[in-house]
Design a protein around this motif. Sequence first.
Motif, PDB file in Angstrom:
ATOM      1  N   TYR A   1       4.624 -41.181  16.621  1.00 50.05           N
ATOM      2  CA  TYR A   1       3.378 -40.437  16.766  1.00 50.05           C
ATOM      3  C   TYR A   1       2.960 -40.526  18.227  1.00 50.05           C
ATOM      4  O   TYR A   1       2.774 -41.622  18.763  1.00 50.05           O
ATOM      5  CB  TYR A   1       2.357 -41.089  15.842  1.00 50.05           C
ATOM      6  CG  TYR A   1       0.947 -40.593  15.895  1.00 50.05           C
ATOM      7  CD1 TYR A   1       0.460 -39.751  14.917  1.00 50.05           C
ATOM      8  CD2 TYR A   1       0.078 -41.015  16.897  1.00 50.05           C
ATOM      9  CE1 TYR A   1      -0.872 -39.336  14.923  1.00 50.05           C
ATOM     10  CE2 TYR A   1      -1.248 -40.600  16.915  1.00 50.05           C
ATOM     11  CZ  TYR A   1      -1.714 -39.760  15.928  1.00 50.05           C
ATOM     12  OH  TYR A   1      -3.019 -39.347  15.934  1.00 50.05           O
ATOM     13  N   TYR A   2       2.869 -39.379  18.855  1.00 46.38           N
ATOM     14  CA  TYR A   2       2.430 -39.276  20.241  1.00 46.38           C
ATOM     15  C   TYR A   2       1.083 -38.566  20.253  1.00 46.38           C
ATOM     16  O   TYR A   2       0.779 -37.789  19.346  1.00 46.38           O
ATOM     17  CB  TYR A   2       3.418 -38.448  21.060  1.00 46.38           C
ATOM     18  CG  TYR A   2       4.691 -39.169  21.438  1.00 46.38           C
ATOM     19  CD1 TYR A   2       4.979 -39.417  22.775  1.00 46.38           C
ATOM     20  CD2 TYR A   2       5.611 -39.582  20.488  1.00 46.38           C
ATOM     21  CE1 TYR A   2       6.152 -40.065  23.146  1.00 46.38           C
ATOM     22  CE2 TYR A   2       6.775 -40.229  20.843  1.00 46.38           C
ATOM     23  CZ  TYR A   2       7.045 -40.465  22.178  1.00 46.38           C
ATOM     24  OH  TYR A   2       8.206 -41.114  22.549  1.00 46.38           O
ATOM     25  N   ALA A   3       0.285 -38.795  21.288  1.00 39.99           N
ATOM     26  CA  ALA A   3      -1.031 -38.151  21.336  1.00 39.99           C
ATOM     27  C   ALA A   3      -1.466 -37.931  22.780  1.00 39.99           C
ATOM     28  O   ALA A   3      -0.958 -38.572  23.706  1.00 39.99           O
ATOM     29  CB  ALA A   3      -2.063 -39.009  20.614  1.00 39.99           C
ATOM     30  N   LEU A   4      -2.402 -37.002  22.915  1.00 46.93           N
ATOM     31  CA  LEU A   4      -2.991 -36.700  24.211  1.00 46.93           C
ATOM     32  C   LEU A   4      -4.438 -36.278  23.986  1.00 46.93           C
ATOM     33  O   LEU A   4      -4.718 -35.416  23.157  1.00 46.93           O
ATOM     34  CB  LEU A   4      -2.217 -35.566  24.902  1.00 46.93           C
ATOM     35  CG  LEU A   4      -2.686 -35.132  26.288  1.00 46.93           C
ATOM     36  CD1 LEU A   4      -2.599 -36.270  27.294  1.00 46.93           C
ATOM     37  CD2 LEU A   4      -1.859 -33.936  26.758  1.00 46.93           C
ATOM     38  N   ALA A   5      -5.341 -36.903  24.727  1.00 49.48           N
ATOM     39  CA  ALA A   5      -6.758 -36.547  24.667  1.00 49.48           C
ATOM     40  C   ALA A   5      -7.049 -35.494  25.730  1.00 49.48           C
ATOM     41  O   ALA A   5      -6.416 -35.480  26.794  1.00 49.48           O
ATOM     42  CB  ALA A   5      -7.628 -37.777  24.907  1.00 49.48           C
ATOM     43  N   ARG A   6      -8.003 -34.631  25.442  1.00 50.06           N
ATOM     44  CA  ARG A   6      -8.378 -33.608  26.418  1.00 50.06           C
ATOM     45  C   ARG A   6      -8.801 -34.256  27.734  1.00 50.06           C
ATOM     46  O   ARG A   6      -8.490 -33.750  28.814  1.00 50.06           O
ATOM     47  CB  ARG A   6      -9.506 -32.726  25.885  1.00 50.06           C
ATOM     48  CG  ARG A   6      -9.868 -31.633  26.884  1.00 50.06           C
ATOM     49  CD  ARG A   6     -10.819 -30.570  26.416  1.00 50.06           C
ATOM     50  NE  ARG A   6     -11.585 -30.858  25.240  1.00 50.06           N
ATOM     51  CZ  ARG A   6     -12.770 -30.348  24.990  1.00 50.06           C
ATOM     52  NH1 ARG A   6     -13.338 -29.526  25.841  1.00 50.06           N
ATOM     53  NH2 ARG A   6     -13.408 -30.636  23.883  1.00 50.06           N
ATOM     54  N   SER A   7      -9.465 -35.390  27.674  1.00 48.87           N
ATOM     55  CA  SER A   7      -9.920 -36.063  28.898  1.00 48.87           C
ATOM     56  C   SER A   7      -8.761 -36.553  29.759  1.00 48.87           C
ATOM     57  O   SER A   7      -8.918 -36.741  30.961  1.00 48.87           O
ATOM     58  CB  SER A   7     -10.830 -37.243  28.536  1.00 48.87           C
ATOM     59  OG  SER A   7     -10.115 -38.182  27.749  1.00 48.87           O
ATOM     60  N   GLU A   8      -7.581 -36.736  29.159  1.00 50.74           N
ATOM     61  CA  GLU A   8      -6.405 -37.199  29.902  1.00 50.74           C
ATOM     62  C   GLU A   8      -5.451 -36.065  30.262  1.00 50.74           C
ATOM     63  O   GLU A   8      -4.523 -36.254  31.046  1.00 50.74           O
ATOM     64  CB  GLU A   8      -5.659 -38.254  29.078  1.00 50.74           C
ATOM     65  CG  GLU A   8      -6.480 -39.496  28.836  1.00 50.74           C
ATOM     66  CD  GLU A   8      -5.838 -40.438  27.831  1.00 50.74           C
ATOM     67  OE1 GLU A   8      -4.803 -40.076  27.229  1.00 50.74           O
ATOM     68  OE2 GLU A   8      -6.384 -41.532  27.631  1.00 50.74           O
ATOM     69  N   TRP A   9      -5.661 -34.902  29.673  1.00 50.28           N
ATOM     70  CA  TRP A   9      -4.767 -33.767  29.896  1.00 50.28           C
ATOM     71  C   TRP A   9      -5.013 -33.164  31.273  1.00 50.28           C
ATOM     72  O   TRP A   9      -6.141 -33.037  31.721  1.00 50.28           O
ATOM     73  CB  TRP A   9      -4.994 -32.709  28.816  1.00 50.28           C
ATOM     74  CG  TRP A   9      -4.242 -31.447  29.061  1.00 50.28           C
ATOM     75  CD1 TRP A   9      -2.912 -31.236  28.847  1.00 50.28           C
ATOM     76  CD2 TRP A   9      -4.768 -30.232  29.567  1.00 50.28           C
ATOM     77  NE1 TRP A   9      -2.593 -29.957  29.182  1.00 50.28           N
ATOM     78  CE2 TRP A   9      -3.703 -29.306  29.641  1.00 50.28           C
ATOM     79  CE3 TRP A   9      -6.027 -29.825  29.977  1.00 50.28           C
ATOM     80  CZ2 TRP A   9      -3.853 -28.013  30.082  1.00 50.28           C
ATOM     81  CZ3 TRP A   9      -6.188 -28.535  30.422  1.00 50.28           C
ATOM     82  CH2 TRP A   9      -5.114 -27.645  30.474  1.00 50.28           C
ATOM     83  N   ARG A  10      -3.920 -32.779  31.923  1.00 48.69           N
ATOM     84  CA  ARG A  10      -3.996 -32.112  33.219  1.00 48.69           C
ATOM     85  C   ARG A  10      -3.103 -30.878  33.187  1.00 48.69           C
ATOM     86  O   ARG A  10      -1.917 -30.969  32.883  1.00 48.69           O
ATOM     87  CB  ARG A  10      -3.521 -33.028  34.355  1.00 48.69           C
ATOM     88  CG  ARG A  10      -4.325 -34.299  34.514  1.00 48.69           C
ATOM     89  CD  ARG A  10      -5.729 -34.011  35.043  1.00 48.69           C
ATOM     90  NE  ARG A  10      -6.545 -35.219  35.058  1.00 48.69           N
ATOM     91  CZ  ARG A  10      -7.458 -35.528  34.134  1.00 48.69           C
ATOM     92  NH1 ARG A  10      -7.677 -34.746  33.120  1.00 48.69           N
ATOM     93  NH2 ARG A  10      -8.156 -36.643  34.227  1.00 48.69           N
ATOM     94  N   SER A  11      -3.688 -29.738  33.516  1.00 48.74           N
ATOM     95  CA  SER A  11      -2.908 -28.512  33.615  1.00 48.74           C
ATOM     96  C   SER A  11      -2.044 -28.579  34.865  1.00 48.74           C
ATOM     97  O   SER A  11      -2.459 -29.139  35.871  1.00 48.74           O
ATOM     98  CB  SER A  11      -3.856 -27.319  33.695  1.00 48.74           C
ATOM     99  OG  SER A  11      -3.125 -26.139  33.872  1.00 48.74           O
ATOM    100  N   ASP A  12      -0.866 -28.024  34.780  1.00 44.11           N
ATOM    101  CA  ASP A  12      -0.038 -27.931  35.990  1.00 44.11           C
ATOM    102  C   ASP A  12      -0.173 -26.523  36.552  1.00 44.11           C
ATOM    103  O   ASP A  12      -0.987 -25.726  36.096  1.00 44.11           O
ATOM    104  CB  ASP A  12       1.410 -28.317  35.719  1.00 44.11           C
ATOM    105  CG  ASP A  12       2.081 -27.441  34.666  1.00 44.11           C
ATOM    106  OD1 ASP A  12       1.579 -26.336  34.382  1.00 44.11           O
ATOM    107  OD2 ASP A  12       3.120 -27.853  34.128  1.00 44.11           O
ATOM    108  N   ASP A  13       0.602 -26.197  37.556  1.00 44.78           N
ATOM    109  CA  ASP A  13       0.461 -24.890  38.209  1.00 44.78           C
ATOM    110  C   ASP A  13       1.405 -23.841  37.628  1.00 44.78           C
ATOM    111  O   ASP A  13       1.633 -22.810  38.243  1.00 44.78           O
ATOM    112  CB  ASP A  13       0.640 -25.026  39.726  1.00 44.78           C
ATOM    113  CG  ASP A  13       2.022 -25.544  40.092  1.00 44.78           C
ATOM    114  OD1 ASP A  13       2.806 -25.891  39.199  1.00 44.78           O
ATOM    115  OD2 ASP A  13       2.307 -25.603  41.303  1.00 44.78           O
ATOM    116  N   SER A  14       1.947 -24.087  36.425  1.00 42.81           N
ATOM    117  CA  SER A  14       2.862 -23.119  35.832  1.00 42.81           C
ATOM    118  C   SER A  14       2.101 -21.876  35.390  1.00 42.81           C
ATOM    119  O   SER A  14       0.905 -21.908  35.101  1.00 42.81           O
ATOM    120  CB  SER A  14       3.610 -23.742  34.660  1.00 42.81           C
ATOM    121  OG  SER A  14       2.715 -24.228  33.699  1.00 42.81           O
ATOM    122  N   LEU A  15       2.822 -20.746  35.361  1.00 46.21           N
ATOM    123  CA  LEU A  15       2.222 -19.470  34.971  1.00 46.21           C
ATOM    124  C   LEU A  15       1.675 -19.563  33.554  1.00 46.21           C
ATOM    125  O   LEU A  15       2.358 -20.032  32.633  1.00 46.21           O
ATOM    126  CB  LEU A  15       3.264 -18.346  35.051  1.00 46.21           C
ATOM    127  CG  LEU A  15       2.766 -16.955  34.643  1.00 46.21           C
ATOM    128  CD1 LEU A  15       1.727 -16.442  35.633  1.00 46.21           C
ATOM    129  CD2 LEU A  15       3.927 -15.983  34.528  1.00 46.21           C
TER     130      LEU A  15
END
Length: 183
Positions: free
Chosen positions: A164-178
Amino acid sequence: MPEIETARLLLRPYTPQDLDELAPILSNPAVMRYSPRGPIPKDQVKEVTQRTLQFFITHWQQHGFGVWAVVEKATAKLIGHCGLNFLPNSPEVEVLYRLDEAYWNQGFASEAAKASLRYGFEQVKLDHIVAITAPEHKASRRVMEKCGLKYEKNAQFYNLDVVYYALARSEWRSDDSLYISQS
């Protein structure tokens, strides 16, 4: 239902007309090896594919997010699916992906999953997104890690042992991909 364009992919809503393109993907035992339902018997492929399409379409209608058909832009070919789905008997939303074997190990799953996470965090405003897979499914775990999800625990879903893997919105980072979202 929105569509998302990435550098190489179009994520668009499934339609019942996708049956003939999706069925060969879901009938491939290698593609379905880690699926909770396992490989689909040949005589059930059409029926299972129809149910899968209807489930994905209904999920969008009920929740305002879901799983997209993944189309390679260069060929306009349906290559699988990716998106967001509620885990069974749980309030948690998972990012899931399943691509035709010919498209493995080329970054397509990561590209689609990153777009799905971005949609989930930016448009749906989810606070938390998870992903699960069989512990031995190293390729899927790599996709999760490339997308920023972190291993949290071993768990059980679909009556299977999973990681089980997880990611919180507060830890998420958008990259520069299209990433172009069209409603």
